[in-house]
Enzyme design. Sequence first.
Site, PDB file in Angstrom:
ATOM      1  N   GLY A  20       0.804  -1.226   0.000  1.00 39.16           N
ATOM      2  CA  GLY A  20       0.000   0.000   0.000  1.00 39.16           C
ATOM      3  C   GLY A  20       0.830   1.265   0.000  1.00 39.16           C
ATOM      4  O   GLY A  20       0.344   2.328  -0.435  1.00 39.16           O
ATOM      5  N   GLU A  21       2.060   1.220   0.477  1.00 41.63           N
ATOM      6  CA  GLU A  21       2.901   2.412   0.537  1.00 41.63           C
ATOM      7  C   GLU A  21       3.396   2.780  -0.854  1.00 41.63           C
ATOM      8  O   GLU A  21       3.784   1.909  -1.634  1.00 41.63           O
ATOM      9  CB  GLU A  21       4.080   2.166   1.465  1.00 41.63           C
ATOM     10  CG  GLU A  21       3.682   1.838   2.902  1.00 41.63           C
ATOM     11  CD  GLU A  21       4.889   1.573   3.775  1.00 41.63           C
ATOM     12  OE1 GLU A  21       5.990   2.035   3.404  1.00 41.63           O
ATOM     13  OE2 GLU A  21       4.732   0.891   4.810  1.00 41.63           O
ATOM     14  N   SER A  22       3.378   4.067  -1.134  1.00 40.73           N
ATOM     15  CA  SER A  22       3.754   4.528  -2.482  1.00 40.73           C
ATOM     16  C   SER A  22       5.209   4.202  -2.802  1.00 40.73           C
ATOM     17  O   SER A  22       5.542   3.855  -3.945  1.00 40.73           O
ATOM     18  CB  SER A  22       3.512   6.037  -2.597  1.00 40.73           C
ATOM     19  OG  SER A  22       4.302   6.739  -1.622  1.00 40.73           O
ATOM     20  N   LYS A  43       6.992   1.681  -1.715  1.00 41.18           N
ATOM     21  CA  LYS A  43       7.098   0.253  -2.029  1.00 41.18           C
ATOM     22  C   LYS A  43       6.520  -0.042  -3.406  1.00 41.18           C
ATOM     23  O   LYS A  43       7.077  -0.841  -4.173  1.00 41.18           O
ATOM     24  CB  LYS A  43       6.387  -0.564  -0.962  1.00 41.18           C
ATOM     25  CG  LYS A  43       7.060  -0.551   0.399  1.00 41.18           C
ATOM     26  CD  LYS A  43       6.365  -1.493   1.383  1.00 41.18           C
ATOM     27  CE  LYS A  43       7.105  -1.529   2.712  1.00 41.18           C
ATOM     28  NZ  LYS A  43       6.479  -2.468   3.681  1.00 41.18           N
ATOM     29  N   ILE A  44       5.396   0.635  -3.713  1.00 35.36           N
ATOM     30  CA  ILE A  44       4.793   0.438  -5.045  1.00 35.36           C
ATOM     31  C   ILE A  44       5.778   0.869  -6.122  1.00 35.36           C
ATOM     32  O   ILE A  44       5.943   0.208  -7.157  1.00 35.36           O
ATOM     33  CB  ILE A  44       3.472   1.223  -5.150  1.00 35.36           C
ATOM     34  CG1 ILE A  44       2.427   0.639  -4.197  1.00 35.36           C
ATOM     35  CG2 ILE A  44       2.947   1.210  -6.581  1.00 35.36           C
ATOM     36  CD1 ILE A  44       1.139   1.409  -4.161  1.00 35.36           C
TER      37      ILE A  44
END
Length: 1448
Positions: free
Chosen positions: A659-661, A663-664
Amino acid sequence: MGHQNHHPSGSNSFHGGESKSCHSKPSKVAVASMINSEIGAVLAVMRRNVRWGVRYIGDDDQLEHSLIHSLKELRKQIFLWQSNWQNVDPKLYIQPFLDVILSDETGAPITGVALSSVYKILTLDVFTLDTVNVGEAMHIIVDAVKSCRFEVTDPASEEVVLMKILQVLLACIKCKAANGLSNQDIFTIINTCLRIVHQSSSKSELLQRLARHTMHELVRCIFSQLPYISPLANESELNVGDKMGTVDWDQKSGESKVENGNIDSVSVTLGTDKDSRSSEMVTPEKELKNDEKGTEVSDDLNVAANGESAMLAPFGIPCMVEIFHFLCTLLNVGENGEVNSRSNPIAFDEDVPLFALGLINSAIELGGSSFREHPKLLSVIKDELFCNLMQFGMSMSPLVLSTVCSIVLNLYLSLRTELKVQLEAFFSCVLLRIAQSKHGSSYQQQEVAMEALVDFCRQHNFMAEVFANFDCDISCSNVFEDVSNLLSKSAFPVNGPLSAMHILALDGLISMVQGMAERVGEELPASNVPTHEEGYEAFWTVKCENYGDPNVWVPFVRKSKHIKKRLMVGADHFNSDPKKGLQQLQALHLLPEELDPKSVACFFRYTCGIDKNLIGDFLGNHDQFCVQVLHEFAKTFDFQNMNLDNALRLFVGTFRLPGESQKIQRVLEAFSERYYEQSPQILIDKDAALLLSYSIILLNTDHHNAQVKKKMTEEDFIRNNRCINGGADLPREYLSELYHSICDSEIEMIPDQGTGFQMMTSSRWISVIYKSKETSPYIICDSASHLDRDMFHILYGPTIAATSVVFEQAEQEDVLQRCVDGLLAIAKLSAYYHLNRVLDDLVVSLCKFTPFFVSLSVDEAVLALGEDARARMATEAVFLIANKYGDYISSGWKNILECVLSLHKLQILPAHIASDAADDPEPSTSNPEQERPLVNPVSVVSQVQPSAAPRKSSSFIGRFSQLLSFDMEETEPLLPTEEELAAYKLARGIVKDCHIDSIFSDSKFLQAESLQQLVSSLIKAAAKDETSAVFCLELLIAVTLNNRDRILLIWQTVYEHISGIVQSTTTPCPLVEKAVFGVLKICQRLLPYKENLTDELLKSLQLVLKLDARVADAYCEPITQEVARLVKANASHVRSHVGWRTIISLLSITARHPEASDAGFEALRFIMSEGAHLLPSNYILCLDAARQFAESRVGEIDRSISAIDLMSNSVFCLARWSQEAKKSVGEDEAMMKLSQDIGEMWLRLVNNLKRVCLDQRDQVRNHAILMLQRSVAGADGIMLPQPLWFQCFDSAIFPLLDELLAVSVENSRKTFKKTVEETLVLATKLMSKAFLQSLQDISQQPSFCRLWLGVLERMETYMSTKFRGKRSEKVHELIPELLKNTLLVMKTTGVLLPGDDIGSDSFWQLTWLHVKKISPSLQSEVFPQEELDQFQRRNAKPEDTPPEIGVE
């Protein structure tokens, strides 16, 4: 282009060379006549119409219409062509009829007759492939029929014409000239037929059915040619999906309407012209005008440039590809792209997909495995067809699901090697998901899915292949385990009655185990899969060298299964704690000792069961090692030739996107880099791929998130992605395609965690197609049971449990029989794989259903056995298992024996149940149907003590027994009823068919462990009650006798049991009787075969000697009889002293038993008569026994005399042994030892006879003295040591004479019998003869003088003894004579000679001192004075004096 291989002689390949017409080929004249008649028929119908019957003058001064003119012209020509029809262009005689069909001026009757004429020409094979221009002729026929026009006068005539069109189309396919059709022609035929099918929905039922039937026939004819078409390399000319001409089933085209989900037929436009009512069959093409008169069946063919040549080529693969592709398009489910079980996605009635599915099924049935030879067709099946099958598999319609399952089964049978991943997806996402009943499926859907699963299970090698290809493949799910678990759970009736679903699931389980049972015995030796790997191995790189050789792939898949199990364990550890999980994986050697990114990435990529949330968090982590793992993870994907959206679906389907940007971003960067590396066609760099990927993720969230009210439009999406491709725009079409793909099918950002069976979605289907390209080859399992052991370990537990529950609740006999069949198959497999515990559990489960483990009366148990199918089948199954698979039964023997004991108590066991193989059952003269129940024979104990009065039984078995053993004191016995007798008879028949006796008689074939378990179980079962103990002992003895060749395995256990019975029993009873006689029987049977066990067996007979006195007395006679039989049968096998001591001891104790002594003496006589079985080892034992019989007064005197004779005659054996020893041993130390032993035996003989010589019975006593004298005389043949003679006199002869004299004197005070006098005479003679016989051997011994004086003293005593004041005359006369004879012998032999020392205490002086007391005159008689003087003169010189006899 792939096309048909034409059959020779123009034969029609649509029917494999067989004639498809019932008509024979007409002659040349007949052809002309037939065509002439058809012309006449068409003209006749045309003349009936006013339009065609009136002559008129046209602008061209033509008197006749061109249609009529052409027909008449043809009539003129046909008889001129009959010389060679093969060289006549068919267009010449076909075209006039086709002109009539194509004319919009003709009515339906005329068109129908013309169509009939064409049909006749085709079916009679007027032209074949050898006819000139046949291809063009076939083309114009097809083209004319599909463009047929006619005026509709009434609906019925219109339908007739449509039916005839269908006939002609089918005839085109089936005629001998069919191979002249091109791909375009074939597709035109299919297209035209489909249009009629489409339009017939508003017509009569007959037309609808005929149209659909024709369509099926066409498909069958076309695809039946697939095996005959050779695959060629240039199939690439045709791209699947190229528009070759299609029937538009879309509800928006033409005049079609959609009402209530049903497609209406294409409307028929009726003309408004008052003079002519005409209609036309319009094509559903937009350019067709509704006001146009006439009806037309046509298709607007738009042939793509690259497919034109392919379609015009001779009939072959391109046509089939296009037809198959079109059939798949009928299954498109609209715009949802997904199917779930709660909504029906089909936008129209199920009739259309069912029709399409039926056609597809027909094509697959006929094409079969030939599809794999043609990549284009196979590609359609792999992707488009299977995708639609997956979606329609979730249809709410059970009929659709059933059809889909049938197609998949056909695909499995024909093409499973090409469809490995697709089949796995279908099982997991369709069949198992529906049958699981957790996803809202209706009962009917579940039943259909379960039936399909069971159908698959019934395929001979299906489950073996499923296990090898899926359960043993690291990248696949455990389909075999899933199916097994589902079937076992579905077979359990939980909180409800048994239903058809339960039976169906059970049938699937049983089919699986029966399939394994049929294959047993053909497997490879089990390969040793190490439980602890020696080191790390990259599991994803393990490959099989040869998937076709079982010797290679079987060890490989076993190893893969082992790795897969460990991976599952590692995944569980990782899910619990990722850090410790990786360490555990290293300990399991699944990851290297020093972690590297690639190994961790491959663990994430190829291991099932890992929490996808944890994978996403790990891959998105900023840690350097995690970033490296992320990039290695991306490298495991192959994105070549994939659209970006499909690649993204595939990538994010393997984990949950964090969900973290940040990590994305890290995840999408790795993805973009990999995608650009492999698919750089449109995107200029990886940054463009990253930006577009981000945009796709945003679009996916925007469009499929319900909370977003204002959705992104296509223009918004295109605008958002401007200038991202290195400053330039991406192609609008490319972006538009991406937009619609995402809108139509969501990218799942939260993938399922694998709990349960997932639903198939577009994203998952992309993964399936991707996986199918890189999966390992499909393993074909032959009839051998290579992996059945591994499968059976998984299957047996659930199957036994489910089958037992169903067997308990089922009432139908066929279901019960099916359960028994399944359990027997499990028993067979358990025995084959040596799974004793499984077999024991199975026996326990079955025994619960017999009538012996519930509280039933005797009557109820017998009735249950005969009338209750469950109880009967369970009983039969238990004993069948015991008979066939007894080798591998351990603790299960306990339950089996409980059943046997119960049957014994019911008295319905066969009488020979406890017999051994050597028993000779007496032939029965009674009717076997009236055979009396097993009754224990009257034991000896009943003769010793009265038995208790039997309890009267109220059961019919008791009454039946009372009837058969009718007691005369019972005046009115209670007779059983006919029903009871019938039940009893039925029960006996069932038990007889169980062959229970074979369990014990064939125990000799049991393996050692099972045999020992059986023996132990028999001993434990005997502890119930005395009746059970007796019967179990009978069975134990029978088992012992049947296992004589390996008696050592069980003898100690059997002996201890029997010993316990014998030593613990103090009163006679059947149990101790059975024990004693059992031991005797065992010895009697086994002695001839087990010489090495003779002593051990005979030692067991000592148990008889340990019997309580009362018990021994009760059974003494029969025991002796059995011992006698044993001796007579086995005397030659007994060699040792220990063995003989036991036997002789048993015989000796009978000497004073009134009933047993006769048998005992006969046995002893058998041993001793003529020395038949006398041995040094038993000689003294036999002497002692014979003496006891001689002294016994139980029998007649004759027996005592016979015993004495046996003793005396044994001296000849001693002589024989002495001679044999002398020959074999020689004059050495051993010879001396043997002579000493024989001498001791002779001395024992003398002493025993001496004891009998003191018997009070005169006849016995006197005979004994004579036999003693005979035995002493028999010593001549024996090499007796000299000291034995002295022992003989000292221990036997002298004491005998002394005791006889003392007894005689004592008895003479009362009365003196002549027999006493005779006894003394015989004794005296005995002493004299014994002395003379031994004289030569002992005369030189120092003790000789003492012995001689002893003789003289006893003679002197006998001479001086008086009986009642008188001397015995016979003795007084006998002794001097005997003495004189003795002195003469001594004189002759030089033993007694005169000496010079007269008056001294010399031998000479002592002799005559005693002789003179007996008879003073004897010296002068023996040694006259003259002889004495001469002797003195000869020996005057002292040096010549002979040595003096020593005096002791």
